[in-house]
Design a protein around this motif. Structure first.
Motif, PDB file in Angstrom:
ATOM      1  N   SER A   1     -11.173  34.384 -29.139  1.00 19.03           N
ATOM      2  CA  SER A   1      -9.903  34.722 -29.910  1.00 19.03           C
ATOM      3  C   SER A   1      -9.253  36.084 -29.544  1.00 19.03           C
ATOM      4  N   GLU A   2      -8.136  35.941 -28.981  1.00 19.22           N
ATOM      5  CA  GLU A   2      -7.500  37.455 -28.919  1.00 19.22           C
ATOM      6  C   GLU A   2      -7.204  38.188 -29.979  1.00 19.22           C
ATOM      7  N   ALA A   3      -6.975  39.594 -29.572  1.00 20.55           N
ATOM      8  CA  ALA A   3      -6.579  40.443 -30.704  1.00 20.55           C
ATOM      9  C   ALA A   3      -5.529  40.092 -31.560  1.00 20.55           C
ATOM     10  N   HIS A   4      -5.854  39.986 -32.918  1.00 19.20           N
ATOM     11  CA  HIS A   4      -4.526  39.651 -33.829  1.00 19.20           C
ATOM     12  C   HIS A   4      -3.832  40.995 -34.163  1.00 19.20           C
ATOM     13  N   ALA A   5      -2.727  40.923 -35.161  1.00 17.50           N
ATOM     14  CA  ALA A   5      -1.958  42.050 -35.276  1.00 17.50           C
ATOM     15  C   ALA A   5      -2.705  43.338 -36.006  1.00 17.50           C
ATOM     16  N   ASP A   6      -2.347  44.319 -35.978  1.00 15.85           N
ATOM     17  CA  ASP A   6      -3.040  45.459 -36.414  1.00 15.85           C
ATOM     18  C   ASP A   6      -3.279  45.224 -37.860  1.00 15.85           C
ATOM     19  N   GLY A   7      -4.409  45.662 -38.271  1.00 13.93           N
ATOM     20  CA  GLY A   7      -4.906  45.401 -39.782  1.00 13.93           C
ATOM     21  C   GLY A   7      -5.545  44.160 -40.035  1.00 13.93           C
ATOM     22  N   THR A   8      -5.629  43.059 -39.131  1.00 17.00           N
ATOM     23  CA  THR A   8      -6.047  41.949 -39.682  1.00 17.00           C
ATOM     24  C   THR A   8      -7.454  41.875 -39.964  1.00 17.00           C
ATOM     25  N   ARG A   9      -7.859  40.942 -40.870  1.00 19.08           N
ATOM     26  CA  ARG A   9      -9.089  41.081 -41.108  1.00 19.08           C
ATOM     27  C   ARG A   9      -9.778  39.587 -41.121  1.00 19.08           C
ATOM     28  N   GLU A  10     -10.929  39.282 -41.082  1.00 18.14           N
ATOM     29  CA  GLU A  10     -11.695  37.840 -41.051  1.00 18.14           C
ATOM     30  C   GLU A  10     -12.742  38.086 -41.746  1.00 18.14           C
ATOM     31  N   LEU A  11     -12.836  36.957 -42.490  1.00 17.87           N
ATOM     32  CA  LEU A  11     -14.240  36.754 -43.379  1.00 17.87           C
ATOM     33  C   LEU A  11     -14.711  35.366 -43.105  1.00 17.87           C
ATOM     34  N   LEU A  12     -15.907  35.371 -42.724  1.00 15.36           N
ATOM     35  CA  LEU A  12     -16.418  33.986 -42.542  1.00 15.36           C
ATOM     36  C   LEU A  12     -17.940  33.700 -43.154  1.00 15.36           C
ATOM     37  N   HIS A  13     -17.876  32.367 -43.464  1.00 15.95           N
ATOM     38  CA  HIS A  13     -19.093  31.972 -44.080  1.00 15.95           C
ATOM     39  C   HIS A  13     -19.657  30.846 -43.496  1.00 15.95           C
ATOM     40  N   VAL A  14     -20.925  30.767 -43.051  1.00 11.17           N
ATOM     41  CA  VAL A  14     -21.721  29.811 -42.334  1.00 11.17           C
ATOM     42  C   VAL A  14     -22.100  28.712 -43.355  1.00 11.17           C
TER      43      VAL A  14
END
Length: 201
Positions: A126-139
């Protein structure tokens, strides 16, 4: 492309064209604002290509709308349910994995909800997204390795991880079983860099 992918590509193309024309932009202006080639933009608008997630993110940011707005028609301000199998498949891996956008909000602060599956041995960069982007993942099933910048995190069934998505990152399945995870992406101020000026033709 299969029939579902063709239908999605046409819907995305129509929406990109609608948003571009609504702003009075030429193809060249949107291509310049998004950092994509004019040829790619023409192909997207004609529904002749299934664009990468990175390309879609650049277009949605340039247009000041969230990625969900490009893959589904505008909706009234009511609850919207996405039934099983109705999400937009925006990534397919060579070994059968999928990235499905199942829900999202409009801009300027966009939240996306994804359902991902990576087959054994698959990797999604994944490319870098816009400034301040947060990701939360749950397996939900299997074990996933998430590479963020120079760090690597192993996330097993039931584990969760949160990180900044404004740097390059990757999701990797290094195990013998499929890995399935839900992913929420928060992108603040989508399109903020393009709101004050119209790009030159």
């Amino acid at each position: 492309m299969d029939q579902v992918a063709e239908s999605l590509a046409r819907a995305i193309g129509a929406r990109v064209k609608q948003e571009r024309k609504g702003r009075g932009w030429t193809l060249d202006q949107l291509a310049a604002a998004a950092g994509v080639s004019r040829r790619m933009l023409v192909n997207v608008e004609q529904g002749g290509v299934n664009p990468s997630i990175g390309t879609l993110l650049r277009l949605s940011d340039a247009l000041g709308v969230g990625l969900p707005a490009l893959v589904e028609p505008p909706a009234a301000r009511t609850a919207k349910i996405t039934r099983r199998g109705e999400g937009a498949v925006l990534w397919t891996g060579d070994l059968g994995g999928k990235g499905v956008l199942v829900a999202g909000t409009g801009g300027p602060d966009v939240v996306e909800l994804w359902d991902w599956t990576l087959a054994p041995g698959e990797r999604h960069e994944s490319e870098a997204h816009a400034d301040g982007t947060r990701e939360l993942l749950h397996v939900q099933d299997g074990t996933l390795t998430v590479a963020v910048d120079s760090e690597s995190y192993e996330v097993a069934t039931g584990d969760a991880l949160s990180f900044y998505g404004d740097i390059a990152h990757a999701y990797i399945n290094r195990h013998d079983e499929p890995a399935r995870f839900s992913l929420t992406v928060f992108e603040p101020g989508v399109g903020a860099a393009h709101r004050t000026e119209i790009p030159n033709a």
